[in-house]
Design a protein around this motif. Sequence first.
Motif, PDB file in Angstrom:
ATOM      1  N   PHE A 175     -12.857  57.692 -31.829  1.00  0.00           N
ATOM      2  CA  PHE A 175     -13.559  58.740 -31.082  1.00  0.00           C
ATOM      3  C   PHE A 175     -15.042  58.396 -30.990  1.00  0.00           C
ATOM      4  N   LEU A 176     -15.577  58.439 -29.771  1.00  0.00           N
ATOM      5  CA  LEU A 176     -16.994  58.151 -29.584  1.00  0.00           C
ATOM      6  C   LEU A 176     -17.616  59.265 -28.754  1.00  0.00           C
ATOM      7  N   ASP A 177     -18.535  60.007 -29.360  1.00  0.00           N
ATOM      8  CA  ASP A 177     -19.191  61.089 -28.626  1.00  0.00           C
ATOM      9  C   ASP A 177     -20.553  60.564 -28.160  1.00  0.00           C
ATOM     10  N   GLU A 178     -20.673  60.351 -26.857  1.00  0.00           N
ATOM     11  CA  GLU A 178     -21.895  59.799 -26.250  1.00  0.00           C
ATOM     12  C   GLU A 178     -22.425  58.590 -27.019  1.00  0.00           C
ATOM     13  N   PRO A 179     -21.631  57.529 -27.032  1.00  0.00           N
ATOM     14  CA  PRO A 179     -21.997  56.385 -27.869  1.00  0.00           C
ATOM     15  C   PRO A 179     -23.236  55.637 -27.391  1.00  0.00           C
ATOM     16  N   THR A 180     -23.558  55.671 -26.125  1.00  0.00           N
ATOM     17  CA  THR A 180     -24.648  54.804 -25.648  1.00  0.00           C
ATOM     18  C   THR A 180     -25.914  55.572 -25.307  1.00  0.00           C
ATOM     19  N   ALA A 181     -25.980  56.854 -25.713  1.00  0.00           N
ATOM     20  CA  ALA A 181     -27.204  57.609 -25.465  1.00  0.00           C
ATOM     21  C   ALA A 181     -28.355  56.884 -26.141  1.00  0.00           C
ATOM     22  N   GLY A 182     -29.392  56.565 -25.387  1.00  0.00           N
ATOM     23  CA  GLY A 182     -30.554  55.895 -25.984  1.00  0.00           C
ATOM     24  C   GLY A 182     -30.442  54.379 -26.075  1.00  0.00           C
ATOM     25  N   PHE A 183     -29.408  53.792 -25.486  1.00  0.00           N
ATOM     26  CA  PHE A 183     -29.282  52.324 -25.498  1.00  0.00           C
ATOM     27  C   PHE A 183     -30.114  51.724 -24.371  1.00  0.00           C
ATOM     28  N   ASP A 184     -30.671  50.534 -24.610  1.00  0.00           N
ATOM     29  CA  ASP A 184     -31.286  49.823 -23.493  1.00  0.00           C
ATOM     30  C   ASP A 184     -30.169  49.069 -22.759  1.00  0.00           C
ATOM     31  N   PRO A 185     -30.457  48.562 -21.545  1.00  0.00           N
ATOM     32  CA  PRO A 185     -29.366  47.981 -20.732  1.00  0.00           C
ATOM     33  C   PRO A 185     -28.623  46.851 -21.443  1.00  0.00           C
ATOM     34  N   GLN A 186     -29.348  46.020 -22.204  1.00  0.00           N
ATOM     35  CA  GLN A 186     -28.682  44.924 -22.898  1.00  0.00           C
ATOM     36  C   GLN A 186     -27.729  45.459 -23.980  1.00  0.00           C
ATOM     37  N   ALA A 187     -28.213  46.435 -24.763  1.00  0.00           N
ATOM     38  CA  ALA A 187     -27.395  47.008 -25.827  1.00  0.00           C
ATOM     39  C   ALA A 187     -26.165  47.682 -25.222  1.00  0.00           C
ATOM     40  N   ARG A 188     -26.362  48.298 -24.045  1.00  0.00           N
ATOM     41  CA  ARG A 188     -25.270  48.973 -23.366  1.00  0.00           C
ATOM     42  C   ARG A 188     -24.196  47.958 -22.971  1.00  0.00           C
ATOM     43  N   ARG A 189     -24.655  46.836 -22.425  1.00  0.00           N
ATOM     44  CA  ARG A 189     -23.697  45.812 -21.998  1.00  0.00           C
ATOM     45  C   ARG A 189     -22.940  45.246 -23.200  1.00  0.00           C
ATOM     46  N   ASP A 190     -23.672  44.989 -24.301  1.00  0.00           N
ATOM     47  CA  ASP A 190     -23.023  44.477 -25.515  1.00  0.00           C
ATOM     48  C   ASP A 190     -21.982  45.471 -26.019  1.00  0.00           C
ATOM     49  N   PHE A 191     -22.352  46.760 -25.953  1.00  0.00           N
ATOM     50  CA  PHE A 191     -21.437  47.792 -26.418  1.00  0.00           C
ATOM     51  C   PHE A 191     -20.167  47.808 -25.557  1.00  0.00           C
TER      52      PHE A 191
END
Lengths: 304, 284
Positions: A175-191
């Motif tokens: 379960f992931l509740d808003e996992p990428t809130a506050g990620f920069d684009p690179q971190a988002r892509r890695d995620f």
Amino acid sequence: MGAVSELEGDLDQVNTDAAIEVRDLRMAYGPKRVLQGVDFTVGAGEVIALLGPNGAGKTTTIEILEGFRAPSGGHVRVLGTEPIRGDERWRARLGVVLQSWRDHGRWRVHQLLHHLSRYYEPYANPARRPFDIAELIDAVGLTEQAGQRINRLSGGQRRRLDVAIGIVGRPEVLFLDEPTAGFDPQARRDFHDLVHRLSDLDDTTILLTTHDLDEAEKLADRILILSGGRIVADGSPDQLSRQISRDAQVRWSRGGEHFVHATEDATGFVRGLFEQYGTEIGDLEVRRATLEDTYMAILKREEA
Amino acid sequence: MNAALHAVKLGLARGWIEFKNSLTNPQDVSFTIISTAAFVVVIYFQRDATVPGTTFTLAGVTLPSMLGMLAAFNGLIGAMSMITVEREDGTLLRAKALPQGMLGYMVGRIALLTLQALGSMVILLAAGLLLLPDLAQAGLGGLLLVLAITLIGLVATLPLGAVVGSLFNNPQAVTGLSMLVVGGLVAISGIFYPISAVAGWLQAIAQAFPVYWLGLGMRAALLPDSMAAAEIGGSWRPIETILVLSAWVVAGLLLAPPILRRMARRESGSLMEARRERAMQRVG
């Protein structure tokens, strides 16, 4: 509570392969009814994005599935167990990614992950061994920070640690509740790469909430839209757009003038254009409804 | 592998890791040094005064009493502030998301608070033995008794502190309020001066709480028997000490598990988020 108000009759027909089953889930806080009959099923290995405006009940739904909150009524099963009654063995098969803040600030990254992973040892399943810590740290891109104290991590690095903690026991359902809130684009892509890996290699069932429609489209096999306490749309991104509109918009220019035409058969229409005008056509653009268009249209329809 | 036993072991490991972490944290270390130094200063200034009617130094009576107070202080305030802070920062919720995580968390907390209490008491006792060589006559038996009373004191006060901590939402308010309450108890419990100096009804209140009895027990462990004459009833009252402290132990162990379980059951991400928002407003 849950047992009394559970749906009767068709329990034996419930699909036992489903990782998550929700039937007529209701939740009220005092007089405020947050969920008013939510229904959905998630098959083993599916990746589902739960979308909806703020206050629609996404977090409440996820917390009920995690066993952190007792529902007011309805039938809920995660891995065949009613979450609020789930025992420790059941808990060991779940992963919960929490939005942490400043807990365990003095621990070092590898130290905390190693400590938390040991809680899963008594439940070890030869087919799903807990992650090797170094491998896990590498998978979330924290290798350089492995020896650092957690309170020295940046916001994005902390969120990646949260994800690592959530999957350290190699969960069957995550379960992931808003996992990428506050990620920069690179971190988002890695995620996103990490989610694909979990889903493809480990066959993890994943339920995530997000406000990022682009992310939902990239990650999810299926999208659920929660609005007004109900699921108002359930399908693949493509199925959802087709429900709203089969039309594509075709834009082009000819002789300095710009044109727009909506059509179900964009390919045929464009072929016709070229047959008629040939090289006079410029600035051609064919655009199907995006998930964002679809999402807005579905919410508007529900509000009406 | 027994999962509950395994979680207890992990809890002990957690307590040890966090104790080591606090030893390398300048803020923690300086807090311990400054607070212990304050006690040592009190002893230093009392070292030439004698207890009226005896040749025994006043400092020699105050030091054991302070050891008793430290045990109560660590149990009550320590557990209280830990629970409120860690509910707010998500440590507790993280424990809840793990199999047997709450058990591991609670054991870890007890281990950490015990180590911290013993650590500060060892420093104080070492300073006391240097300043007051008289105390050495208590011998190994006396020191073992100090350890036993400390452990009973922690068991009597930890569950209570945790329960109070779990009932409140605001860490600052809880710490402030509990400092006042425990400070008041210390003032009437014969820690820094004999209990006979306070009014009779205050003596009665003090004797209902563990602070007085922990101080008394420590004095019994470290002082010569002739000093018992200065106590209420002219005796160390060992039976009463055991009875009152056991009553607190039983009350704590009966009350704490259901209340803490209820608190843990209600813990969720959105509740924590709400607390975090409030905390942000306090800071900002």
